[in-house]
Design an enzyme around this catalytic site. Sequence first.
Site, PDB file in Angstrom:
ATOM      1  N   SER A   1       4.744   3.009  25.269  1.00 58.97           N
ATOM      2  CA  SER A   1       3.648   3.803  25.797  1.00 58.97           C
ATOM      3  C   SER A   1       3.925   5.300  25.598  1.00 58.97           C
ATOM      4  O   SER A   1       4.119   5.750  24.478  1.00 58.97           O
ATOM      5  CB  SER A   1       3.408   3.443  27.266  1.00 58.97           C
ATOM      6  OG  SER A   1       2.239   4.024  27.762  1.00 58.97           O
TER       7      SER A   1
ATOM      8  N   ASP B   1      -5.562  -3.228  23.464  1.00 56.83           N
ATOM      9  CA  ASP B   1      -4.814  -2.212  24.208  1.00 56.83           C
ATOM     10  C   ASP B   1      -5.308  -0.845  23.735  1.00 56.83           C
ATOM     11  O   ASP B   1      -4.971  -0.398  22.637  1.00 56.83           O
ATOM     12  CB  ASP B   1      -3.311  -2.362  23.957  1.00 56.83           C
ATOM     13  CG  ASP B   1      -2.501  -1.309  24.690  1.00 56.83           C
ATOM     14  OD1 ASP B   1      -3.085  -0.425  25.339  1.00 56.83           O
ATOM     15  OD2 ASP B   1      -1.257  -1.375  24.605  1.00 56.83           O
TER      16      ASP B   1
ATOM     17  N   HIS C   1      -2.348  -3.514  28.283  1.00 58.02           N
ATOM     18  CA  HIS C   1      -1.239  -2.580  28.136  1.00 58.02           C
ATOM     19  C   HIS C   1      -0.032  -2.930  28.998  1.00 58.02           C
ATOM     20  O   HIS C   1       1.100  -2.599  28.646  1.00 58.02           O
ATOM     21  CB  HIS C   1      -1.727  -1.169  28.481  1.00 58.02           C
ATOM     22  CG  HIS C   1      -0.770  -0.084  28.126  1.00 58.02           C
ATOM     23  ND1 HIS C   1      -0.456   0.247  26.830  1.00 58.02           N
ATOM     24  CD2 HIS C   1      -0.042   0.750  28.902  1.00 58.02           C
ATOM     25  CE1 HIS C   1       0.415   1.244  26.822  1.00 58.02           C
ATOM     26  NE2 HIS C   1       0.687   1.566  28.066  1.00 58.02           N
TER      27      HIS C   1
END
Length: 331
Positions: free
Chosen positions: A172, A267, A294
């Site tokens: 991320s 995502d 996610h």
Amino acid sequence: MNARSAQRRKRRLPKILLFLALLAVVAIILIVVLVVVLLQPGPPRLPIGPDDTTSEPRQRPDAQSADCPDVLTLVIPGTWESAADDDPYTPTANPQSLMLRVSGAIADQYPQSRTSVYTVPYVAQFRNPTNLGDRQRDYDFSRSQGYKRAAGKMIQTNRDCPLTRYVIMGFSQGAVIAGDLASNIGNGRGVLDPADQDLVLGVGLIADGRRQPGEQNDIGPSPSGVGAEVALAGMGRLVPGITMTGPRDGGFGELRDRVQSICAAGDLICDSPTVTNPIRAVSQLAGAINNPVHAMYATTDYWSLDGASATQWMYGWADQVIADAPRPAHY
């Protein structure tokens, strides 16, 4: 009749254009909100370290200190998965951190002489600009701090341990930082001397917010969308504290074949629709609100390859890279 029809069409045209413009605005707002709600990533390029490509590369010694690991495994957690004062060797800021599933297994697998696992401690926050009560540090500050600390660790290690190799991984916001680090190294923009690019054995990214399909090794089922920062590049600095930096300049350069990227379809951090087609963008975003892809990379719910989750695949890949790494002499 024809004249009247033409007049009606003329009157309708501004309304149609206004409707399309409103759809585009809605799409942009939805993307921004979702990027905030999900665990958004995306650091700007911040070259740190030696960047004078005209200087003579330093000569590597035949051996290095016994304190130096053969490999430095540099791990960068995602949003809310780290803290500025966390212990980089025994991180406890978030025991549920996705990257801990990978780094913890690697640390258990190898002695520190073979690989030192260093989890970058940084604020790892993302302030919601639509919430005046949100006292977190903003995204630009967080990613800048994460990048500088990751780059600083590599610079220091390279100076003290010139034969140590590197495996870089992130998720991320941490994937964007790791990807930016790899991009700068691969394009000769600092951190390591260009002559030391071979010391980077591999880079593993999960849910990279600056992802572009085909710019790296896209692992397993790989969607055609782009990272949120690429999709929203036109916004630039429109939202204070959340700079959308667009695609990486030069991609990963010389490291391109060593970068592994995992992204699950749906995502929005790494698989975003562009806003050039507002109707399609709104449709995709509306369907993604109730689909928290996610947060599920440790499961096989939304991404899997040969039965392995993203974290399992990343561990297997990193394990093999470290096992195959050269074993420099020590003194």
